[in-house]
Design a protein around this motif. Sequence first.
Motif, PDB file in Angstrom:
ATOM      1  N   GLU A  27      30.380  47.363  36.697  1.00  0.00           N
ATOM      2  CA  GLU A  27      30.681  46.088  36.045  1.00  0.00           C
ATOM      3  C   GLU A  27      30.814  46.274  34.532  1.00  0.00           C
ATOM      4  O   GLU A  27      31.723  45.719  33.907  1.00  0.00           O
ATOM      5  CB  GLU A  27      29.593  45.060  36.349  1.00  0.00           C
ATOM      6  CG  GLU A  27      29.627  44.550  37.775  1.00  0.00           C
ATOM      7  CD  GLU A  27      28.426  43.695  38.120  1.00  0.00           C
ATOM      8  OE1 GLU A  27      28.643  42.592  38.656  1.00  0.00           O
ATOM      9  OE2 GLU A  27      27.284  44.113  37.846  1.00  0.00           O
ATOM     10  N   GLN A  60      40.357  52.421  41.474  1.00  0.00           N
ATOM     11  CA  GLN A  60      40.499  51.063  41.994  1.00  0.00           C
ATOM     12  C   GLN A  60      41.682  50.361  41.327  1.00  0.00           C
ATOM     13  O   GLN A  60      42.470  49.699  41.994  1.00  0.00           O
ATOM     14  CB  GLN A  60      39.211  50.259  41.791  1.00  0.00           C
ATOM     15  CG  GLN A  60      38.107  50.667  42.749  1.00  0.00           C
ATOM     16  CD  GLN A  60      36.804  49.949  42.508  1.00  0.00           C
ATOM     17  OE1 GLN A  60      36.559  49.385  41.441  1.00  0.00           O
ATOM     18  NE2 GLN A  60      35.944  49.978  43.508  1.00  0.00           N
ATOM     19  N   ASP A  66      39.893  51.371  47.596  1.00  0.00           N
ATOM     20  CA  ASP A  66      39.677  49.950  47.831  1.00  0.00           C
ATOM     21  C   ASP A  66      38.491  49.490  46.983  1.00  0.00           C
ATOM     22  O   ASP A  66      37.581  50.270  46.697  1.00  0.00           O
ATOM     23  CB  ASP A  66      39.350  49.677  49.301  1.00  0.00           C
ATOM     24  CG  ASP A  66      40.543  49.911  50.214  1.00  0.00           C
ATOM     25  OD1 ASP A  66      41.690  49.762  49.752  1.00  0.00           O
ATOM     26  OD2 ASP A  66      40.318  50.252  51.389  1.00  0.00           O
ATOM     27  N   LYS A  68      35.411  47.833  47.323  1.00  0.00           N
ATOM     28  CA  LYS A  68      34.523  47.462  48.426  1.00  0.00           C
ATOM     29  C   LYS A  68      33.388  46.544  47.989  1.00  0.00           C
ATOM     30  O   LYS A  68      32.940  45.713  48.764  1.00  0.00           O
ATOM     31  CB  LYS A  68      33.954  48.715  49.079  1.00  0.00           C
ATOM     32  CG  LYS A  68      35.035  49.538  49.766  1.00  0.00           C
ATOM     33  CD  LYS A  68      34.478  50.771  50.414  1.00  0.00           C
ATOM     34  CE  LYS A  68      35.617  51.572  51.060  1.00  0.00           C
ATOM     35  NZ  LYS A  68      35.142  52.807  51.657  1.00  0.00           N
ATOM     36  N   LYS A  69      32.925  46.691  46.772  1.00  0.00           N
ATOM     37  CA  LYS A  69      31.830  45.853  46.278  1.00  0.00           C
ATOM     38  C   LYS A  69      32.399  44.515  45.819  1.00  0.00           C
ATOM     39  O   LYS A  69      33.202  44.461  44.886  1.00  0.00           O
ATOM     40  CB  LYS A  69      31.093  46.562  45.143  1.00  0.00           C
ATOM     41  CG  LYS A  69      29.863  45.839  44.689  1.00  0.00           C
ATOM     42  CD  LYS A  69      29.109  46.602  43.623  1.00  0.00           C
ATOM     43  CE  LYS A  69      27.926  45.777  43.162  1.00  0.00           C
ATOM     44  NZ  LYS A  69      27.352  46.289  41.930  1.00  0.00           N
ATOM     45  N   GLU A  70      31.991  43.454  46.475  1.00  0.00           N
ATOM     46  CA  GLU A  70      32.563  42.131  46.200  1.00  0.00           C
ATOM     47  C   GLU A  70      32.411  41.704  44.743  1.00  0.00           C
ATOM     48  O   GLU A  70      33.273  41.006  44.211  1.00  0.00           O
ATOM     49  CB  GLU A  70      31.942  41.091  47.131  1.00  0.00           C
ATOM     50  CG  GLU A  70      32.289  41.361  48.582  1.00  0.00           C
ATOM     51  CD  GLU A  70      32.620  40.112  49.346  1.00  0.00           C
ATOM     52  OE1 GLU A  70      32.733  39.039  48.747  1.00  0.00           O
ATOM     53  OE2 GLU A  70      32.771  40.230  50.560  1.00  0.00           O
ATOM     54  N   ASP A  71      31.337  42.140  44.095  1.00  0.00           N
ATOM     55  CA  ASP A  71      31.124  41.775  42.688  1.00  0.00           C
ATOM     56  C   ASP A  71      32.208  42.355  41.783  1.00  0.00           C
ATOM     57  O   ASP A  71      32.435  41.848  40.687  1.00  0.00           O
ATOM     58  CB  ASP A  71      29.763  42.276  42.198  1.00  0.00           C
ATOM     59  CG  ASP A  71      28.599  41.561  42.859  1.00  0.00           C
ATOM     60  OD1 ASP A  71      28.832  40.548  43.556  1.00  0.00           O
ATOM     61  OD2 ASP A  71      27.453  42.014  42.687  1.00  0.00           O
ATOM     62  N   VAL A  73      35.498  42.814  42.698  1.00  0.00           N
ATOM     63  CA  VAL A  73      36.843  42.308  43.022  1.00  0.00           C
ATOM     64  C   VAL A  73      37.422  41.457  41.895  1.00  0.00           C
ATOM     65  O   VAL A  73      38.558  41.695  41.464  1.00  0.00           O
ATOM     66  CB  VAL A  73      36.840  41.553  44.368  1.00  0.00           C
ATOM     67  CG1 VAL A  73      38.159  40.824  44.604  1.00  0.00           C
ATOM     68  CG2 VAL A  73      36.545  42.518  45.513  1.00  0.00           C
ATOM     69  N   CYS A  76      38.464  43.693  38.914  1.00  0.00           N
ATOM     70  CA  CYS A  76      39.647  44.496  39.201  1.00  0.00           C
ATOM     71  C   CYS A  76      40.905  43.632  39.148  1.00  0.00           C
ATOM     72  O   CYS A  76      41.905  44.013  38.539  1.00  0.00           O
ATOM     73  CB  CYS A  76      39.501  45.192  40.548  1.00  0.00           C
ATOM     74  SG  CYS A  76      40.824  46.371  40.896  1.00  0.00           S
ATOM     75  N   LYS A  77      40.846  42.472  39.769  1.00  0.00           N
ATOM     76  CA  LYS A  77      42.002  41.571  39.767  1.00  0.00           C
ATOM     77  C   LYS A  77      42.376  41.151  38.354  1.00  0.00           C
ATOM     78  O   LYS A  77      43.553  41.124  37.997  1.00  0.00           O
ATOM     79  CB  LYS A  77      41.713  40.320  40.612  1.00  0.00           C
ATOM     80  CG  LYS A  77      41.767  40.562  42.097  1.00  0.00           C
ATOM     81  CD  LYS A  77      41.534  39.266  42.863  1.00  0.00           C
ATOM     82  CE  LYS A  77      41.600  39.502  44.346  1.00  0.00           C
ATOM     83  NZ  LYS A  77      41.331  38.269  45.102  1.00  0.00           N
TER      84      LYS A  77
END
Length: 125
Positions: A27, A60, A66, A68-71, A73, A76-77
């Motif tokens: 993060e 990523q 991918d 994989k860790k939802e936190d 996402v 990255c977006k």
Amino acid sequence: MAQCSSYSTFYEDLGVIHHDIDVSAAEAEYQALIIGLQMAIEIGISQLEIFGDFKLIINQILEQYDVKKEDLVPYCKYAKKLLANFEAITLEHIPRKENRQVDTLANLATALALSQEETAKVAIS
């Protein structure tokens, strides 16, 4: 230290709440990338080379791994959204022990870090 009015430490629009203590290394790397991208956009840079020592983040962003860790996402977006502002961009993983420049910049950033009483703002638009 001067603050840019277009920055915020909260990523609420992305569903991410910034915790000053419990931020994972990934993060923190994404936050640094996002701030760097925002600064490059603000000063009008059109071509950018990014060298990072955190292989997970670089891969990523390049969609070789991918998220994989939802936190991670939303980070990255949002980083990818910012990358779309550049005419040309290069991302490359450089192992930290092989890149003294990255290590020096990381140490400089640490030295210039805000105290707990100060805040930095990162705008999410």
